[in-house]
Design a protein around this motif. Structure first.
Motif, PDB file in Angstrom:
ATOM      1  N   UNK A   1      14.453  10.124  -2.676  1.00 21.31           N
ATOM      2  CA  UNK A   1      15.061   9.176  -1.755  1.00 21.31           C
ATOM      3  C   UNK A   1      13.958   8.417  -1.020  1.00 21.31           C
ATOM      4  N   UNK A   2      14.238   7.155  -0.690  1.00 25.18           N
ATOM      5  CA  UNK A   2      13.300   6.339   0.067  1.00 25.18           C
ATOM      6  C   UNK A   2      13.949   5.970   1.399  1.00 25.18           C
TER       7      UNK A   2
ATOM      8  N   UNK B   1      17.233   4.561   0.173  1.00 27.56           N
ATOM      9  CA  UNK B   1      17.486   4.000  -1.140  1.00 27.56           C
ATOM     10  C   UNK B   1      17.475   5.167  -2.119  1.00 27.56           C
ATOM     11  N   UNK B   2      18.457   5.192  -2.989  1.00 28.03           N
ATOM     12  CA  UNK B   2      18.531   6.165  -4.075  1.00 28.03           C
ATOM     13  C   UNK B   2      18.697   5.318  -5.326  1.00 28.03           C
ATOM     14  N   UNK B   3      17.573   4.995  -5.972  1.00 28.26           N
ATOM     15  CA  UNK B   3      17.609   3.965  -7.003  1.00 28.26           C
ATOM     16  C   UNK B   3      17.835   2.643  -6.293  1.00 28.26           C
TER      17      UNK B   3
ATOM     18  N   UNK C   1       9.019   2.022  -5.747  1.00 28.74           N
ATOM     19  CA  UNK C   1       9.241   0.585  -5.796  1.00 28.74           C
ATOM     20  C   UNK C   1      10.320   0.263  -4.785  1.00 28.74           C
ATOM     21  N   UNK C   2       9.979  -0.569  -3.826  1.00 23.33           N
ATOM     22  CA  UNK C   2      10.932  -0.976  -2.795  1.00 23.33           C
ATOM     23  C   UNK C   2      11.613  -2.247  -3.272  1.00 23.33           C
ATOM     24  N   UNK C   3      12.962  -2.270  -3.309  1.00 21.78           N
ATOM     25  CA  UNK C   3      13.657  -3.490  -3.742  1.00 21.78           C
ATOM     26  C   UNK C   3      13.208  -4.696  -2.904  1.00 21.78           C
TER      27      UNK C   3
ATOM     28  N   UNK D   1       0.833  -1.205   0.000  1.00 20.90           N
ATOM     29  CA  UNK D   1       0.000   0.000   0.000  1.00 20.90           C
ATOM     30  C   UNK D   1       0.871   1.261   0.000  1.00 20.90           C
ATOM     31  N   UNK D   2       1.976   1.229   0.721  1.00 24.52           N
ATOM     32  CA  UNK D   2       2.918   2.348   0.750  1.00 24.52           C
ATOM     33  C   UNK D   2       3.483   2.598  -0.653  1.00 24.52           C
ATOM     34  N   UNK D   3       3.895   1.529  -1.321  1.00 18.79           N
ATOM     35  CA  UNK D   3       4.431   1.660  -2.682  1.00 18.79           C
ATOM     36  C   UNK D   3       3.410   2.309  -3.609  1.00 18.79           C
ATOM     37  N   UNK D   4       2.162   1.874  -3.521  1.00 18.40           N
ATOM     38  CA  UNK D   4       1.108   2.430  -4.380  1.00 18.40           C
ATOM     39  C   UNK D   4       0.853   3.894  -4.055  1.00 18.40           C
TER      40      UNK D   4
END
Length: 132
Positions: free
Chosen positions: A86-87, A100-102, A28-30, A20-23
């Motif tokens: 950034x994630x 995460x950066x990419x 996109x979380x690896x 749900x967070x990704x949406x």
């Protein structure tokens, strides 16, 4: 991968929280990070020290939680980091964020600089060690 023990895990109150967070935030979380969050949400790693690529050592306090009611959650900081592409996924004891950066991991520090840490989340976990 380095053998990491996780303490003070906060099981997800909503098993779909990561998806749900990704949406919601269009990220996109690896998979390796996603699996770690699902298994160790809000957990504190041991060992918990990492070196940035410039050789400085920092601690890893905890994984940010995906439970909105927890104290240190991804929801409290995501809007700031989305603007920077950034994630955030973890924090150190000084309030700096691992992001995460990419596919790469960087450390964002409060002076608004980033330092390269590792080429992937798996490499980040493998790079954790105990401060001697």
């Amino acid at each position: 991968m380095n053998q990491v023990h996780w303490n003070k895990i906060k099981p997800l109150t909503n098993l779909d929280a990561v998806t749900q967070f990704e949406s919601k935030y269009h990220v996109t979380i690896p998979d390796d990070l996603k699996n770690c969050i699902i298994e160790h949400n809000g957990g504190r790693p041991s060992p918990n020290t990492i070196k940035t690529k410039n050789g400085k050592e920092y601690d890893v306090k905890l994984l940010l939680s995906y439970n909105p009611e927890d104290k240190e959650t991804v929801y409290k900081c995501i809007s700031y980091f989305c603007e920077k592409k950034l994630l955030p996924f973890a924090v150190d004891s000084s309030g700096n964020y691992y992001c995460m950066c990419g596919n790469k991991v960087v450390l964002w520090v409060q002076s608004d600089e980033t330092y390269d840490v590792s080429d992937s989340f798996s490499a980040f976990i493998s790079g954790l060690y105990e401060l001697s």
